[in-house]
Enzyme design. Structure first.
Site, PDB file in Angstrom:
ATOM      1  N   ILE A  12       0.757  -1.377   0.018  1.00 29.53           N
ATOM      2  CA  ILE A  12      -0.200   0.027   0.284  1.00 29.53           C
ATOM      3  C   ILE A  12       1.374   1.425   0.260  1.00 29.53           C
ATOM      4  O   ILE A  12       0.757   1.982  -0.693  1.00 29.53           O
ATOM      5  CB  ILE A  12      -0.699  -0.176   1.439  1.00 29.53           C
ATOM      6  N   LEU A  76       2.514   2.892   8.011  1.00 26.92           N
ATOM      7  CA  LEU A  76       1.651   1.981   7.752  1.00 26.92           C
ATOM      8  C   LEU A  76       2.702   1.043   7.955  1.00 26.92           C
ATOM      9  O   LEU A  76       1.980  -0.171   7.639  1.00 26.92           O
ATOM     10  CB  LEU A  76       1.644   2.091   6.095  1.00 26.92           C
ATOM     11  N   TYR A 149      -2.377 -10.128  16.652  1.00 25.68           N
ATOM     12  CA  TYR A 149      -2.454  -9.252  15.977  1.00 25.68           C
ATOM     13  C   TYR A 149      -3.290  -7.601  16.289  1.00 25.68           C
ATOM     14  O   TYR A 149      -3.513  -6.886  15.341  1.00 25.68           O
ATOM     15  CB  TYR A 149      -2.439  -9.994  14.572  1.00 25.68           C
ATOM     16  N   LYS A 153      -3.271  -4.111  17.065  1.00 26.58           N
ATOM     17  CA  LYS A 153      -3.684  -2.704  16.018  1.00 26.58           C
ATOM     18  C   LYS A 153      -4.768  -1.930  17.065  1.00 26.58           C
ATOM     19  O   LYS A 153      -4.724  -0.839  16.335  1.00 26.58           O
ATOM     20  CB  LYS A 153      -4.208  -3.189  14.798  1.00 26.58           C
TER      21      LYS A 153
END
Ligand code: UDP
Length: 324
Positions: A12, A76, A149, A153
């Site tokens: 990305i 990112l 995970y 986040k």
């Protein structure tokens, strides 16, 4: 604008760098090339508005130097791919939490608008699809690595919103749903590049479980367009969380069939039980659909690329790579 992209050599990030440079911004990239690749940014080297540092994020002098010159940071850099996350749970949590912590600390020093990339994984196994930003989240237990995970986040989101509330730092959280496109590698488990490569090589296409689980796949060019627009509107987007994704839902078996057909492939479909594909006790999400009302209202964004166009684009790029 001068924009620092952490993880900018990734899938990305490198597309975002392309788009921002195209519209006249300056872009600096910080990447340790753990999952990103130099190939993704090689074509930008000659651009005078582009610079990069190959370095780890945490305790990085490069992070301080690049942030001091930036108007905005897009964070990112993170652990990617379900398979990687299940295999290296400690590294996943450390990379995600310590990385966001380092970026936000530096962003406070230089007052940069900061976009923190999060994930639809934070919605967990909630069955309340489509998911809205204010929904309750339903994660599984810590005994299952997958949820580490999502939890890491989620902590990044809390850190970002805390910095906004407490210190007035303009922070925007983006929850990416399944994002696909050229340059994405299947090495870390992502389904679309895996299916496309299997189909182009005439190998069996590997459907995990019975294939009735569904996802929504968004072309990376649409995602990058959303990020660029969010960067332009810090006054509107600071302190907010936005889903970014397509709301066109497809089952994984349907996806496999479409890939085989569009690639003109003779591949068969092979079903692989989850415990064989990942680890015993692995929990998959049945459905994952974003509600994109909020981002549409804020910046007028919605995806343009259809699934067929998206698959054709990826198939064409992978075909070129294989034959080249
Ligand atoms: N999947 C699959 N075959 C593969 C890789 C993935 O059937 O070779 C399935 C996976 O179990 C999940 C979906 O495709 O249900 C999307 O997987 P991916 O890892 O791309 O993203 P996720 O949405 O799980 O984060």
């Amino acid at each position: 604008m001068h924009i620092l992209i952490t993880g900018g050599a990734g899938f990305i990030g490198s597309h975002l760098a392309d788009a921002l440079l195209d519209r006249g911004d300056s872009v600096a990239i910080l990447d340790d090339l753990s999952t990103g690749s130099f190939e993704n940014i090689q074509h930008l080297q000659e651009n005078p508005r582009f610079s990069f540092a190959i370095e780890a994020l945490r305790n990085s002098l490069a992070l301080d130097r690049l942030a001091s010159q930036a108007d905005a940071i897009v964070h990112l850099a993170a652990a990617v791919g379900v398979q990687l996350v299940v295999k290296h749970p400690t590294e996943t949590i450390e990379t995600n939490v310590l990385g966001a912590h380092a970026v936000l600390r530096i962003a406070r020093r230089y007052r940069c608008h900061t976009l923190i990339a999060s994930t639809s994984e934070v919605y967990g196994k909630s069955a309340a699809a489509p998911f809205s930003e204010d929904d309750d989240l339903l994660l599984g237990p810590p005994s299952r690595s997958r949820w580490g995970y999502a939890a890491s986040k989620l902590l990044d989101e809390f850190l970002g919103l805390a910095a906004h509330r407490e210190f007035g730092l303009p922070v925007t959280i983006t929850r990416f749903f399944n994002t696909v496109g050229p340059r994405q590698t299947g090495r870390y488990g992502m389904v679309v590049p895996r299916f496309v490569n299997q189909a182009l090589r005439g190998e069996p296409v590997t459907v995990f479980g019975d294939g009735s689980q569904s996802r929504c796949f968004c072309h990376v060019s649409d995602v990058v367009r959303a990020l660029a627009a969010l960067l332009d509107r810090p006054a509107v987007t600071a302190g907010q969380i936005y889903n970014i994704g397509s709301d066109h839902e497809v089952t994984i078996i349907d996806l496999a069939e479409q890939v085989i057909e569009r690639a003109d492939s003779t591949s068969s479909i092979r079903y692989i039980p989850y415990q064989e594909a990942y680890a015993p006790g692995f929990e998959d999400m049945r459905r994952r659909v974003p509600d994109i009302t909020k981002i549409r209202a804020a910046i007028g964004w919605s995806p343009i690329c259809s699934l067929a166009e998206t698959l054709d684009d990826i198939i064409a790029c992978e075909r070129e790579k294989i034959s080249g």
